[in-house]
Design an enzyme around this catalytic site. Structure first.
Site, PDB file in Angstrom:
ATOM      1  N   ALA A  33      -9.796  -9.213  -3.362  1.00 19.66           N
ATOM      2  CA  ALA A  33      -9.279  -7.903  -3.713  1.00 19.66           C
ATOM      3  C   ALA A  33      -7.918  -8.107  -4.336  1.00 19.66           C
ATOM      4  O   ALA A  33      -7.032  -8.704  -3.730  1.00 19.66           O
ATOM      5  CB  ALA A  33      -9.168  -7.047  -2.462  1.00 19.66           C
ATOM      6  N   GLY A  34      -7.766  -7.687  -5.583  1.00 20.14           N
ATOM      7  CA  GLY A  34      -6.480  -7.787  -6.248  1.00 20.14           C
ATOM      8  C   GLY A  34      -5.732  -6.476  -6.067  1.00 20.14           C
ATOM      9  O   GLY A  34      -6.247  -5.539  -5.461  1.00 20.14           O
ATOM     10  N   GLU A  35      -4.538  -6.435  -6.625  1.00 15.37           N
ATOM     11  CA  GLU A  35      -3.720  -5.228  -6.472  1.00 15.37           C
ATOM     12  C   GLU A  35      -4.368  -4.037  -7.162  1.00 15.37           C
ATOM     13  O   GLU A  35      -4.324  -2.917  -6.697  1.00 15.37           O
ATOM     14  CB  GLU A  35      -2.344  -5.499  -7.086  1.00 15.37           C
ATOM     15  CG  GLU A  35      -1.406  -4.312  -6.976  1.00 15.37           C
ATOM     16  CD  GLU A  35      -0.297  -4.361  -8.014  1.00 15.37           C
ATOM     17  OE1 GLU A  35      -0.109  -5.411  -8.652  1.00 15.37           O
ATOM     18  OE2 GLU A  35       0.364  -3.322  -8.181  1.00 15.37           O
ATOM     19  N   PHE A  36      -5.031  -4.322  -8.297  1.00 15.28           N
ATOM     20  CA  PHE A  36      -5.529  -3.217  -9.113  1.00 15.28           C
ATOM     21  C   PHE A  36      -7.019  -2.943  -8.957  1.00 15.28           C
ATOM     22  O   PHE A  36      -7.528  -1.987  -9.487  1.00 15.28           O
ATOM     23  CB  PHE A  36      -5.234  -3.518 -10.586  1.00 15.28           C
ATOM     24  CG  PHE A  36      -3.775  -3.592 -10.894  1.00 15.28           C
ATOM     25  CD1 PHE A  36      -3.035  -2.433 -11.069  1.00 15.28           C
ATOM     26  CD2 PHE A  36      -3.127  -4.812 -10.982  1.00 15.28           C
ATOM     27  CE1 PHE A  36      -1.682  -2.499 -11.351  1.00 15.28           C
ATOM     28  CE2 PHE A  36      -1.777  -4.879 -11.259  1.00 15.28           C
ATOM     29  CZ  PHE A  36      -1.042  -3.722 -11.439  1.00 15.28           C
ATOM     30  N   GLY A  37      -7.717  -3.801  -8.269  1.00 13.17           N
ATOM     31  CA  GLY A  37      -9.163  -3.604  -8.110  1.00 13.17           C
ATOM     32  C   GLY A  37      -9.801  -4.901  -7.655  1.00 13.17           C
ATOM     33  O   GLY A  37      -9.117  -5.898  -7.414  1.00 13.17           O
ATOM     34  N   GLU A  38     -11.137  -4.848  -7.556  1.00  9.54           N
ATOM     35  CA  GLU A  38     -11.840  -6.031  -7.062  1.00  9.54           C
ATOM     36  C   GLU A  38     -11.731  -7.217  -8.017  1.00  9.54           C
ATOM     37  O   GLU A  38     -11.599  -7.028  -9.217  1.00  9.54           O
ATOM     38  CB  GLU A  38     -13.334  -5.732  -6.897  1.00  9.54           C
ATOM     39  CG  GLU A  38     -13.688  -5.117  -5.579  1.00  9.54           C
ATOM     40  CD  GLU A  38     -13.929  -3.638  -5.718  1.00  9.54           C
ATOM     41  OE1 GLU A  38     -13.988  -3.168  -6.865  1.00  9.54           O
ATOM     42  OE2 GLU A  38     -14.018  -2.951  -4.676  1.00  9.54           O
ATOM     43  N   VAL A  39     -11.854  -8.413  -7.423  1.00  7.56           N
ATOM     44  CA  VAL A  39     -11.953  -9.636  -8.235  1.00  7.56           C
ATOM     45  C   VAL A  39     -13.381 -10.142  -8.042  1.00  7.56           C
ATOM     46  O   VAL A  39     -13.865 -10.232  -6.917  1.00  7.56           O
ATOM     47  CB  VAL A  39     -10.943 -10.706  -7.767  1.00  7.56           C
ATOM     48  CG1 VAL A  39     -11.024 -11.937  -8.670  1.00  7.56           C
ATOM     49  CG2 VAL A  39      -9.532 -10.146  -7.763  1.00  7.56           C
ATOM     50  N   LYS A  97     -10.999  -9.981 -13.006  1.00  9.11           N
ATOM     51  CA  LYS A  97     -10.167  -9.022 -12.285  1.00  9.11           C
ATOM     52  C   LYS A  97     -10.407  -7.654 -12.899  1.00  9.11           C
ATOM     53  O   LYS A  97     -10.376  -7.527 -14.132  1.00  9.11           O
ATOM     54  CB  LYS A  97      -8.693  -9.378 -12.431  1.00  9.11           C
ATOM     55  CG  LYS A  97      -8.293 -10.581 -11.632  1.00  9.11           C
ATOM     56  CD  LYS A  97      -6.793 -10.692 -11.575  1.00  9.11           C
ATOM     57  CE  LYS A  97      -6.404 -11.833 -10.667  1.00  9.11           C
ATOM     58  NZ  LYS A  97      -4.978 -11.907 -10.468  1.00  9.11           N
ATOM     59  N   ASP A 133       7.207 -15.876  -6.988  1.00  8.04           N
ATOM     60  CA  ASP A 133       6.320 -15.688  -5.825  1.00  8.04           C
ATOM     61  C   ASP A 133       5.441 -16.919  -5.637  1.00  8.04           C
ATOM     62  O   ASP A 133       4.237 -16.822  -5.426  1.00  8.04           O
ATOM     63  CB  ASP A 133       5.465 -14.433  -6.030  1.00  8.04           C
ATOM     64  CG  ASP A 133       4.820 -13.977  -4.722  1.00  8.04           C
ATOM     65  OD1 ASP A 133       5.184 -14.516  -3.651  1.00  8.04           O
ATOM     66  OD2 ASP A 133       3.941 -13.092  -4.774  1.00  8.04           O
TER      67      ASP A 133
HETATM   68  P1  AMP Z   1      -5.129 -11.989  -7.056  1.00  3.49           P
HETATM   69  O1  AMP Z   1      -5.190 -10.566  -7.432  1.00  3.49           O
HETATM   70  O2  AMP Z   1      -4.850 -12.906  -8.209  1.00  3.49           O
HETATM   71  O3  AMP Z   1      -4.242 -12.262  -5.888  1.00  3.49           O
HETATM   72  O4  AMP Z   1      -6.645 -12.359  -6.584  1.00  3.49           O
HETATM   73  C1  AMP Z   1      -7.187 -11.934  -5.343  1.00  3.49           C
HETATM   74  C2  AMP Z   1      -8.119 -12.996  -4.795  1.00  3.49           C
HETATM   75  O5  AMP Z   1      -9.210 -13.211  -5.680  1.00  3.49           O
HETATM   76  C3  AMP Z   1      -7.465 -14.386  -4.641  1.00  3.49           C
HETATM   77  O6  AMP Z   1      -6.811 -14.538  -3.410  1.00  3.49           O
HETATM   78  C4  AMP Z   1      -8.654 -15.295  -4.742  1.00  3.49           C
HETATM   79  O7  AMP Z   1      -9.300 -15.373  -3.484  1.00  3.49           O
HETATM   80  C5  AMP Z   1      -9.561 -14.563  -5.705  1.00  3.49           C
HETATM   81  N1  AMP Z   1      -9.345 -15.076  -7.067  1.00  3.49           N
HETATM   82  C6  AMP Z   1      -8.506 -14.621  -8.008  1.00  3.49           C
HETATM   83  N2  AMP Z   1      -8.596 -15.329  -9.128  1.00  3.49           N
HETATM   84  C7  AMP Z   1      -9.536 -16.286  -8.916  1.00  3.49           C
HETATM   85  C8  AMP Z   1     -10.076 -17.352  -9.693  1.00  3.49           C
HETATM   86  N3  AMP Z   1      -9.649 -17.577 -10.935  1.00  3.49           N
HETATM   87  N4  AMP Z   1     -11.005 -18.129  -9.155  1.00  3.49           N
HETATM   88  C9  AMP Z   1     -11.421 -17.904  -7.873  1.00  3.49           C
HETATM   89  N5  AMP Z   1     -10.947 -16.929  -7.089  1.00  3.49           N
HETATM   90  C10 AMP Z   1     -10.007 -16.115  -7.592  1.00  3.49           C
END
Ligand code: AMP
Length: 986
Positions: free
Chosen positions: A631-637, A655, A748
């Site tokens: 889960a990212g700040e703006f929506g699912e990953v 993302k 960060d």
């Molecule tokens: P973020 O918004 O970048 O913090 O992404 C949230 C979560 O999605 C991360 O903690 C990872 O578990 C997963 N994630 C993001 N980008 C990737 C990627 N390129 N490959 C695999 N997992 C990812």
């Protein structure tokens, strides 16, 4: 009339069974034939002494001119007749438990006797008696069992004769032989023939399986199962079986035999395929003629080999035809299209395709300057591609004008490689063209690279790329956007490079710029490109920033000059010193020009322009989402697949931006792509592209199979060697060096923001502009305002927001600690306030368990209070490289204090141990997975735990060295409870 058959008779019929016609033959094996015995019958009659009465008598008769013997009786005028006629002993076949008795006889019509009709009979009885031996003339009525009453179908009158034929079955025979007996009870009978036989299913070959002759109805079974064998050169997956019916007919075959590869069925046999034909598999098919361009001279061929000069591609079926390599493409032509800056190569397919339809083409480009030709290199672009083309056409762009180009087009097919160079007919064609675009090149993009309230800096791209010698010039025209070009003044500049700095502009005003390339004679003009850009307003806070930026650039330029002077001086002295802290803009003194510098997308007036400048737009139909991975700040990953046209499928992370976003959120979301798109480094997460032109915006990056580093380390606690851990840190440091070289400050850096791929490669991620403020759960508001991940942040950044590459180095030190401690939380459960206090009082995190001393020393360097004294990322990469080159250097382990490093709860149990149970203790050191090992070994109290030695821990099944040490150290720490637990080293 022939009612006396031969010894063997065959009855033919056809039955359709299991889709297979089976020819059915029944064979009769005769045990007794009265007709064949002539007058040697010797049957017994009873009663022996009949006095006046006459019993069964042998009578010689003539029928159709031939003589034969019958048994007759005709006591129709006397009452109570009981006359028996018994056959000789009939030997039974051991398997035949069922025999047939066929009788031919004549019965006189009682009405043909005057006055006798009342007592006269028209039937007689058939009896049988089993015996293991011939009993000779002994006859006992009681030993006989009635089989049937035999009645004629037609009786014989005075003038005509009717012969009746009746067949009866005698079943259930089990002894060595038997007798038959005929009982007359007062009829006038002539027994013309008695035939006793059993039936067999004769030996047969059915569907290439041989079955032996089999007695029908053996052992009282209506169906006898018979196994067969396949004929020579035939095989069957299942044992062939068939049933023999009690009527002596074959029925229901199971398990079909088929001729083996190289053989075909010819009249119940398998014969070799003739030369020139083959059969690849066991089947009921016939041999096939060899396919095109193949042959075989052998009998019984399983496959046909390719003729000389013909081949089978690895994917071609071995039973298919062979093919030859294609001939060269024909009519190759190159047509320049200067107006769109490209050249079209086209050709017609080869005359001879070699019998294949998988023809593809490859294009090779050579540029010839005078007589010397070189490959054109990677800058030249081919659309759709330069290899594996299926269409006979390709567009080539990014060529330079005023050069000779040679294009070689080669036809390929699945067998081109096999054909090899030697036998291959020429499959290449070439064309040479001199590119002299008379038209000036086209402007493809125009962008703003800097601005103040009174100036704008612009640059633009052109295609085809002009050669430097050509001195292409540009005409730049601009005026205030709101003015009408026809009525007001406008400025025209002629420039000889593709950038310009326009000064003396009005603040906060939009200007319309138009740029055109000029032909060499300055008369011809290329197509125009128009864009508008706005100067900053006066008093705008970012203006101050811009002023600062300009000042910084001036300082940097002065530094360049100073550095250049210093460099030349030092070169004279042939000495080399380290770069100063401000040198990060420069690489080696030989290249005294700034490295590529990161551009803050906020400097763009329209962030949408920024994202398209730094990221490739992807069509959503090329993206397949597979699974939510975070889960990212703006929506699912999501994890998913990107399949861009002409490119291989790649696994990607996607993302997404959740619905209901504001424009500001959309821009913030996409700003991460604008930043990431500027980076290209092995240890920085790679941006594949963005979706911005559709409702659901997306950011697509390379997929990192092992996810976030902190989680990965926790899941593999104790399983990764120090050498590997240092290798991972080296990767992160290299990524950070790249970012700091580009003047990008991450702010960060933490293990949770590092991603790990399948090869345990670590890549820095998380570049959103608002990420520290909004996204990171570790972000905490500080008194100086803003949200900061306290545990990872350098004191000067916490105190007065001094974020620099040096503060990133502090964070890197914390990441080093996280890595060496397998994802342990820095400063454990201390509060942020306690952490800041401890840091200010010069306390630092203690060495993690098993941490090489050199690595811990580097961490301490990263945490120096004076940021100027901290190592730079370049130094860190060099040091880690050095450690990896001599793994011996990792053998010295830093001092480890279990009392500090393995956190123990402050509450004490009544027995002096801080834990009430073994499982509570194991849970506190995150080793719960061994609870059962302790219980099974009978270790159930903390007193027992405290007695354990390392060997005992090993013996109960703790094998991983990391886990073994953690448990042992914890026991050690528990024994030494007198020390303070919350203070840590340095
Ligand atoms: P973020 O918004 O970048 O913090 O992404 C949230 C979560 O999605 C991360 O903690 C990872 O578990 C997963 N994630 C993001 N980008 C990737 C990627 N390129 N490959 C695999 N997992 C990812």
């Amino acid at each position: 009339m022939d009612f006396f058959g031969g010894i063997r008779r065959y009855l033919f019929s056809y039955v359709l069974l299991n889709g297979i016609f089976i020819t059915i033959q029944t064979k009769e094996e005769v045990l007794l034939d009265m007709r064949a015995s002539g007058d040697e019958l010797g049957w017994l009659t009873w009663p022996l002494d009949q006095g006046e009465k006459t019993g069964w008598e042998v009578v010689q008769r003539t029928l159709n001119g031939s003589q034969f013997y019958t048994y007759s009786i005709c006591n129709v005028e006397e009452r109570e007749q009981d006359n028996w006629l018994r056959t000789t002993f009939i030997q039974r076949h051991p398997l035949a438990s069922r025999v047939f008795v066929e009788l031919k006889f004549i019965v006189r019509d009682c009405n043909s006797f005057d006055g006798a009709s009342l007592i006269c009979k028209e039937t007689f009885n058939l009896y049988t008696s089993e015996s293991d031996a011939d009993v000779g003339t002994t006859f006992r009525k009681s030993q006989f069992k009635k089989v049937a009453t035999i009645a004629p179908d037609e009786i014989t009158g005075k003038n005509e004769m009717h012969i009746n034929t009746e067949t009866r079955v005698v079943d259930g025979l089990s002894r060595k032989g038997f007798y038959l007996a005929f009982q007359d009870i007062g009829a006038c009978i002539a027994l013309l023939s008695v035939r006793v036989f059993y039936k067999t299913c004769p030996g047969t070959v059915q569907n290439l399986a041989t079955f032996p002759e089999t007695v029908a109805g053996a052992e009282n079974q209506p169906l006898t199962e018979v196994s067969g064998v396949c004929v020579d050169n035939a095989a069957s997956e299942e044992l062939p079986r068939i049933y023999c019916t009690e009527e002596g007919k074959w029925a229901v075959q199971v398990g079909q035999c088929q001729c083996k590869p190289g053989y075909e069925e010819v009249k119940d046999t398998c014969q070799e395929c003739r030369p020139g034909s083959f059969k690849a598999e066991a089947s009921s098919d016939a041999c096939e003629p060899c396919p095109a361009n193949t042959d075989t001279l052998e009998h019984g061929a399983v496959l046909c080999a390719c003729k000389d000069g013909f081949f089978r591609a690895p994917t071609d079926p071995s039973t298919g035809p062979c093919s030859g390599p294609p001939s060269a493409p024909r009519d190759l032509s190159a047509v320049p299209q200067p107006s769109v800056g490209r050249l079209i190569l086209s050709w017609t397919p080869p005359e001879d395709t070699g019998g294949r339809n998988d023809i593809t083409y490859s294009v090779e480009c050579q540029r010839c300057d005078g007589v010397v030709c070189h490959p054109c290199g990677e800058r030249v672009r081919y659309e759709p591609a330069s290899m594996k083309l299926t269409e006979a056409r390709v567009s080539v762009s990014e060529l330079e004008a005023h050069l000779n180009y040679t294009f070689i087009v080669e036809a390929h097919s699945g067998v081109s490689q096999l054909a090899g160079e030697a036998q291959r007919p020429p499959s290449r064609s070439n064309v040479t063209i001199f590119l002299h675009y008379t038209d000036p090149p086209q402007i493809t993009t125009m962008r703003l690279v800097g601005r103040t309230s009174t100036s704008l800096a612009l640059s633009w791209d052109v295609s085809p790329r002009p050669r430097p010698q050509l001195n292409i010039r540009y005409k730049l025209t601009y005026h205030k956007k709101d003015d009408n070009l026809d009525k007001t003044t406008y400025t025209v500049l002629t420039l000889d490079k593709n950038s310009a700095q326009i000064k003396d502009l009005a603040p906060g005003t939009a200007y319309l710029f138009r740029v055109q390339a000029l032909g060499s004679d300055d008369n011809s003009e290329g197509s125009r490109m128009e864009e508008h850009f706005e100067t900053l307003t006066e008093g705008n806070p970012s203006q101050n920033y811009t002023v600062l930026l300009v000042a910084a650039v001036l300082v940097a330029m002065m530094l360049i000059v100073v550095s250049a002077v210093l460099f030349f001086r030092r070169r004279k002295r042939n000495s080399h010193t380290r770069q100063g802290p401000e040198d990060t803009y420069f690489s080696t003194p030989e290249q005294l020009k700034p490295l590529k510098t990161y551009v803050d997308p906020h400097t763009y007036e329209d962030p949408n322009v920024a994202v398209l400048k730094f990221a490739t737009e992807i069509h959503p139909s090329h993206i397949t989402k597979q699974k939510v991975i975070g889960a990212g700040e703006f929506g699912e990953v999501y994890r998913g697949i990107l399949k861009a046209p002409g490119r291989k499928e790649v696994a990607v992370a996607i993302k997404t931006l959740k619905p209901g976003y504001t424009e500001k959120q959309r821009q913030d979301f996409l700003s991460e792509a604008s930043i990431m798109g500027q980076f290209s480094h092995q240890n920085i997460i790679r941006l594949e592209g963005v979706v911005t032109k559709f409702k659901h915006a997306m950011i697509v990056t390379e997929y990192m199979e092992n996810g976030a580093l902190d989680r990965y380390l926790r899941d593999h606690d104790g399983e990764i060697s120090s050498f590997q851990l240092v290798g991972m840190l080296r990767g992160i440091a290299a990524g950070m060096k790249y970012l700091s070289d580009m003047s990008y400050v991450h702010r960060d850096l933490a293990a949770r923001n590092i991603l790990v791929n399948n090869n345990m490669e670590c890549k820095v991620s998380d570049f959103g502009l608002s990420r520290v403020l909004e996204d990171d759960p570790e972000g905490t508001y500080t008194t100086s305002g803003g949200k900061i991940p306290i545990r990872w942040t350098a004191p000067e950044a916490i105190a007065y927001r001094k974020f620099t590459s040096a503060s990133d180095v502090w964070s890197f030190g914390i990441v080093m600690w996280e890595v060496m401690a397998f994802g342990e939380r820095p400063y454990w459960d201390m509060s942020n306030h306690e952490v800041m206090k401890a840091i200010n009082e010069a306390f630092r995190l203690p060495a993690p368990m098993d941490c090489p001393s050199a690595v811990y020393q580097l961490m301490l360097q990263c945490w120096l209070q004076d940021r100027a004294k901290r190592p730079r990322f370049g130094d860190i990469v060099s040091l880690l490289d050095k450690l990896l080159r001599s793994p011996e250097s990792l053998k010295t382990i830093a001092d480890f204090d279990p009392r500090v490093s393995i956190r123990l709860p402050s509450t004490s149990g009544s027995d002096g141990s801080p834990f009430r149970s073994v499982s509570e203790w194991l849970e506190s050191i995150k080793m719960s997975q061994y609870s059962e090992n302790f219980t099974c070994a009978g270790i159930v109290t903390m007193e027992q735990v405290l007695q354990m030695k390392t060997e005992d821990i090993k013996n109960i099944g703790v094998r991983l060295p990391g886990h073994l040490k953690r448990i042992a150290y914890s026991i050690l720490g528990l024994k030494d409870q007198t020390s303070t637990l919350s203070v840590f080293a340095v």
